[in-house]
Enzyme design. Sequence first.
Site, PDB file in Angstrom:
ATOM      1  N   CYS A 124     -11.761 -24.037  36.965  1.00  0.00           N
ATOM      2  CA  CYS A 124     -11.358 -22.774  37.579  1.00  0.00           C
ATOM      3  C   CYS A 124     -10.152 -23.100  38.524  1.00  0.00           C
ATOM      4  O   CYS A 124     -10.249 -23.766  39.401  1.00  0.00           O
ATOM      5  CB  CYS A 124     -12.312 -22.078  38.275  1.00  0.00           C
ATOM      6  SG  CYS A 124     -12.086 -20.563  39.328  1.00  0.00           S
ATOM      7  N   GLY A 125      -9.125 -22.468  38.342  1.00  0.00           N
ATOM      8  CA  GLY A 125      -7.882 -22.689  39.019  1.00  0.00           C
ATOM      9  C   GLY A 125      -7.727 -22.089  40.214  1.00  0.00           C
ATOM     10  O   GLY A 125      -7.134 -22.353  41.231  1.00  0.00           O
TER      11      GLY A 125
END
Length: 281
Positions: A124-125
């Site tokens: 998850c960025g």
Amino acid sequence: MKRDITDEDAAGGIEMLAAQHTRAVTRWRAGAVSDEIDHLAEEVPVALEYNGISHAVMLATPADLEDFAIGFSLTEGVVDSPRDIYGIDVEPAANGLTVKVEIATPAFVALKGRRRALAGRTGCGLCGTESLDEIMRTPGIVQSAASFHPTVFDDAFAALHKRQALLRDTGATHAAAWLRADGEVALVREDVGRHNALDKLAGALARGQEDVGSGAVIVTSRASYEMVLKTATIGAGILAAVSGSTALAVRLAESAGVTLAGFVRGGSLVAYTHPQRLLIA
């Protein structure tokens, strides 16, 4: 106690946890049942602290964590240059690992002005980002003289696959690699998270003597917005991915001057932006 970054660190000499573990499992295959030993990629919370202040917690593979800290700091805009990082310590914590990064005072003052609490899941960025403006960072236009014939990438991904030791054992990791102008895969970093793998590669590139203006980043994942953003921040002119891209990633690659190639496999690829670097335009 803080200490300087050393070559021993680059080799992973101070990692606190193994990157993989074994476990007894029951396997079912074609109707037959067997008891076997399987290998599992490790995934632990890694807390990043800057000058004693907690900034982010990411789930990551506990390997190449100094590269991870350097790469994350650069690609997330915490520092402008590796010279702003004075030291890194990796310490065991109650539920994971803490990476303590000492950065220059101007960088820390700027960081405090835009701090975010980020609790990231694997891969998850943008989890925890506080504002749309913070998400939509605009990198400078990449100046790159890189050029490759499309066939080079098939050989590069084949070489990368052979060097993915953690994937070979566990089947659970992504990789990001640096492809030199001569077609050699020079650096490989693995992680359970694709963003983490690219951050580790960015950190390794920041340590070394690679010419980022003539090579390419190759990744074993899709090409999302943040993967393009991190590539542009590195200064690389080409991002080649085995899977597809998002529309937002393509728009960013177009504006940032990054050649974005997807579905790079089986002797074919899709050039979304700036195909001239792939010698097919």
